[in-house]
Every structure is written in C-alpha cells, then in structure tokens.
Design a protein around this motif. Sequence first.
Motif, PDB file in Angstrom:
ATOM      1  N   ASN A 124       8.139   5.272   7.783  1.00  0.00           N
ATOM      2  CA  ASN A 124       7.272   4.519   6.873  1.00  0.00           C
ATOM      3  C   ASN A 124       7.445   4.921   5.405  1.00  0.00           C
ATOM      4  O   ASN A 124       6.683   4.493   4.541  1.00  0.00           O
ATOM      5  CB  ASN A 124       5.802   4.634   7.291  1.00  0.00           C
ATOM      6  CG  ASN A 124       5.257   6.048   7.140  1.00  0.00           C
ATOM      7  OD1 ASN A 124       6.013   7.020   7.009  1.00  0.00           O
ATOM      8  ND2 ASN A 124       3.934   6.175   7.163  1.00  0.00           N
ATOM      9  N   ARG A 125       8.457   5.737   5.141  1.00  0.00           N
ATOM     10  CA  ARG A 125       8.818   6.129   3.783  1.00  0.00           C
ATOM     11  C   ARG A 125      10.331   6.199   3.708  1.00  0.00           C
ATOM     12  O   ARG A 125      10.980   6.719   4.621  1.00  0.00           O
ATOM     13  CB  ARG A 125       8.226   7.493   3.394  1.00  0.00           C
ATOM     14  CG  ARG A 125       6.686   7.606   3.502  1.00  0.00           C
ATOM     15  CD  ARG A 125       6.003   6.830   2.409  1.00  0.00           C
ATOM     16  NE  ARG A 125       4.560   7.020   2.393  1.00  0.00           N
ATOM     17  CZ  ARG A 125       3.682   6.277   3.040  1.00  0.00           C
ATOM     18  NH1 ARG A 125       4.097   5.263   3.799  1.00  0.00           N
ATOM     19  NH2 ARG A 125       2.389   6.506   2.938  1.00  0.00           N
ATOM     20  N   ARG A 153       4.173  -2.636   9.427  1.00  0.00           N
ATOM     21  CA  ARG A 153       3.504  -1.426   8.960  1.00  0.00           C
ATOM     22  C   ARG A 153       3.725  -1.317   7.459  1.00  0.00           C
ATOM     23  O   ARG A 153       4.601  -1.987   6.902  1.00  0.00           O
ATOM     24  CB  ARG A 153       4.074  -0.184   9.654  1.00  0.00           C
ATOM     25  CG  ARG A 153       5.576   0.035   9.386  1.00  0.00           C
ATOM     26  CD  ARG A 153       6.202   0.902  10.450  1.00  0.00           C
ATOM     27  NE  ARG A 153       7.596   1.257  10.201  1.00  0.00           N
ATOM     28  CZ  ARG A 153       8.633   0.516  10.539  1.00  0.00           C
ATOM     29  NH1 ARG A 153       8.445  -0.667  11.110  1.00  0.00           N
ATOM     30  NH2 ARG A 153       9.872   0.933  10.310  1.00  0.00           N
ATOM     31  N   GLU A 154       2.969  -0.482   6.824  1.00  0.00           N
ATOM     32  CA  GLU A 154       3.152  -0.251   5.391  1.00  0.00           C
ATOM     33  C   GLU A 154       4.305   0.725   5.192  1.00  0.00           C
ATOM     34  O   GLU A 154       4.303   1.821   5.747  1.00  0.00           O
ATOM     35  CB  GLU A 154       1.865   0.327   4.796  1.00  0.00           C
ATOM     36  CG  GLU A 154       1.917   0.529   3.297  1.00  0.00           C
ATOM     37  CD  GLU A 154       0.598   1.078   2.780  1.00  0.00           C
ATOM     38  OE1 GLU A 154      -0.114   0.352   2.074  1.00  0.00           O
ATOM     39  OE2 GLU A 154       0.272   2.241   3.098  1.00  0.00           O
ATOM     40  N   PHE A 200       8.506   0.787  -4.452  1.00  0.00           N
ATOM     41  CA  PHE A 200       8.275  -0.537  -3.902  1.00  0.00           C
ATOM     42  C   PHE A 200       7.572  -0.399  -2.558  1.00  0.00           C
ATOM     43  O   PHE A 200       7.641   0.648  -1.911  1.00  0.00           O
ATOM     44  CB  PHE A 200       9.599  -1.290  -3.716  1.00  0.00           C
ATOM     45  CG  PHE A 200      10.194  -1.804  -4.997  1.00  0.00           C
ATOM     46  CD1 PHE A 200       9.964  -3.107  -5.412  1.00  0.00           C
ATOM     47  CD2 PHE A 200      10.987  -0.985  -5.785  1.00  0.00           C
ATOM     48  CE1 PHE A 200      10.507  -3.582  -6.597  1.00  0.00           C
ATOM     49  CE2 PHE A 200      11.546  -1.441  -6.962  1.00  0.00           C
ATOM     50  CZ  PHE A 200      11.299  -2.752  -7.372  1.00  0.00           C
ATOM     51  N   LYS A 201       6.916  -1.476  -2.146  1.00  0.00           N
ATOM     52  CA  LYS A 201       6.170  -1.446  -0.889  1.00  0.00           C
ATOM     53  C   LYS A 201       6.478  -2.675  -0.063  1.00  0.00           C
ATOM     54  O   LYS A 201       6.695  -3.773  -0.588  1.00  0.00           O
ATOM     55  CB  LYS A 201       4.665  -1.381  -1.180  1.00  0.00           C
ATOM     56  CG  LYS A 201       3.810  -1.200   0.067  1.00  0.00           C
ATOM     57  CD  LYS A 201       2.321  -1.161  -0.272  1.00  0.00           C
ATOM     58  CE  LYS A 201       1.791  -2.543  -0.576  1.00  0.00           C
ATOM     59  NZ  LYS A 201       0.308  -2.599  -0.539  1.00  0.00           N
ATOM     60  N   ILE A 202       6.521  -2.473   1.252  1.00  0.00           N
ATOM     61  CA  ILE A 202       6.606  -3.568   2.207  1.00  0.00           C
ATOM     62  C   ILE A 202       5.342  -3.516   3.056  1.00  0.00           C
ATOM     63  O   ILE A 202       4.971  -2.458   3.540  1.00  0.00           O
ATOM     64  CB  ILE A 202       7.825  -3.433   3.135  1.00  0.00           C
ATOM     65  CG1 ILE A 202       9.127  -3.404   2.334  1.00  0.00           C
ATOM     66  CG2 ILE A 202       7.863  -4.583   4.144  1.00  0.00           C
ATOM     67  CD1 ILE A 202      10.355  -3.152   3.181  1.00  0.00           C
ATOM     68  N   ASN A 207      -1.482  -4.006   8.406  1.00  0.00           N
ATOM     69  CA  ASN A 207      -0.440  -4.301   9.381  1.00  0.00           C
ATOM     70  C   ASN A 207      -0.127  -3.112  10.280  1.00  0.00           C
ATOM     71  O   ASN A 207       0.652  -3.234  11.216  1.00  0.00           O
ATOM     72  CB  ASN A 207       0.863  -4.712   8.678  1.00  0.00           C
ATOM     73  CG  ASN A 207       0.758  -6.089   8.067  1.00  0.00           C
ATOM     74  OD1 ASN A 207       0.009  -6.924   8.545  1.00  0.00           O
ATOM     75  ND2 ASN A 207       1.513  -6.322   6.993  1.00  0.00           N
ATOM     76  N   GLU A 208      -0.710  -1.973   9.963  1.00  0.00           N
ATOM     77  CA  GLU A 208      -0.356  -0.781  10.718  1.00  0.00           C
ATOM     78  C   GLU A 208      -1.054  -0.785  12.073  1.00  0.00           C
ATOM     79  O   GLU A 208      -2.143  -1.274  12.221  1.00  0.00           O
ATOM     80  CB  GLU A 208      -0.722   0.489   9.959  1.00  0.00           C
ATOM     81  CG  GLU A 208       0.114   0.654   8.686  1.00  0.00           C
ATOM     82  CD  GLU A 208      -0.174   1.968   7.996  1.00  0.00           C
ATOM     83  OE1 GLU A 208       0.737   2.802   7.898  1.00  0.00           O
ATOM     84  OE2 GLU A 208      -1.314   2.161   7.588  1.00  0.00           O
TER      85      GLU A 208
END
Length: 208
Positions: A124-125, A153-154, A200-202, A207-208
């Motif tokens: 997640n990173r 997920r984030e 940046f983020k998705i 959503n997790e």
Amino acid sequence: MRIALFTDNENTWDKLLQVKTTGRDDSNSDQYRYPYEPSPYSVLERLANSGFIRREDVVLDYGCGKGRVDFFLSYQTKANTIGIEYDKRIYQSALENQTTTVSGTKTEFVLARAEEYEVPSKVNRCYFFNPFSVELLRKVMARIIKSYYEKPREIFLFFYYPSEEYISYLMTVDELEFYDEIACDDLFGGSDLRERIVIFKIGNEGNE
C-alpha cells in the motif's frame, strides 16, 4: 562543509543499521534503467517522520539497489518492505546486507524486472528514486493499478527527486491523484527545485 556533513550522516546511518549501501554504480545502466544511487538518509529521515508510513504498511521499493530504503524504513517506522532489483550483482549486495542489518526480518528482496513484477495485494506504499525511464514507469504503473483494481485500497506513491517528465506523465494517469509533497531542498542548500518527495494517491480509505 556541506559535503562533509552529508558524508558523515551517510556513514553514521550505514554503521547504525549495520549495512553497506553507499556509493554509485552505473555498470549495468542504460537508457531505460538508471544507475544505482542511494537516496540520502536525510531525505529518508524526512519521509519516515512524515507520518505517511506506519507499522501496518507494506512499502514496495522500486530499484532498491543495496536495500537502503528498505532497511531504513523498516527500522524507523516498523513497516514491512519489499525491494525490487533487476541487477543480480547489486541484488546480491542487498542480500548480504540483510544478513547483518539490525532492521530484523521485516525486509525482503526480489530479483525481477519492475515492469514484469506482479504487485502483491498487501502493498500500500510505493517508493521511487528515478529508477528507470518514463517508458518503464508506464508499465510499472499499469501493474500497480492492476493490483489496485484486484483489491481496492488506498495506495500512496512517493517520488523522490522526480523529473519533469515523470511529473508530466503522472498527472495524466486517471487513477492517480496528486496528494502532497515533502520539501527537501533545504537539506542541500535550497537551490534545487527537484529536491522534494512528490506524493500521489490511488483510491481512498473507504476502499480498504
């Protein structure tokens, strides 16, 4: 004086972590895959102190080289880390460091080409220090986005010292949202605008 202090900090952290990660290596670099050059520890300190990486996170380090980012973040944040490296000789250096490091068993390394690597759903990173060309970055982003859709997920992506070409491309990816940046120019005299970590983020927490 700046160079001396910079070198002292590099050596101090390597000694503390009981690893050997200093030095540049461009023996197997080409127009697509760039030379190994470790992220400065002062920059990693700033990232570790930002609060973006926590114990429960899993960090994927693209172009991990000798493993500096992985060992440091696992030690400082207690997060699990995965390092991807395509150069077999440098990858072996990461494995050797793994046998001596004080960061424990929270790091793992994979010998693979980044554009072919299937991103685990636990990641997640993601961390990048200009490991490869934009052409390869497009393929890597496709892998990350595929992993996201398979398990929403984030995901935060950290780009240290990004080129204008990187940023221009990232701004066109629909799934990505510019989130923040961590200034690092003051660490090296304040004259280089690229001295920053762009985030940046998705997805989002829902959503997790």
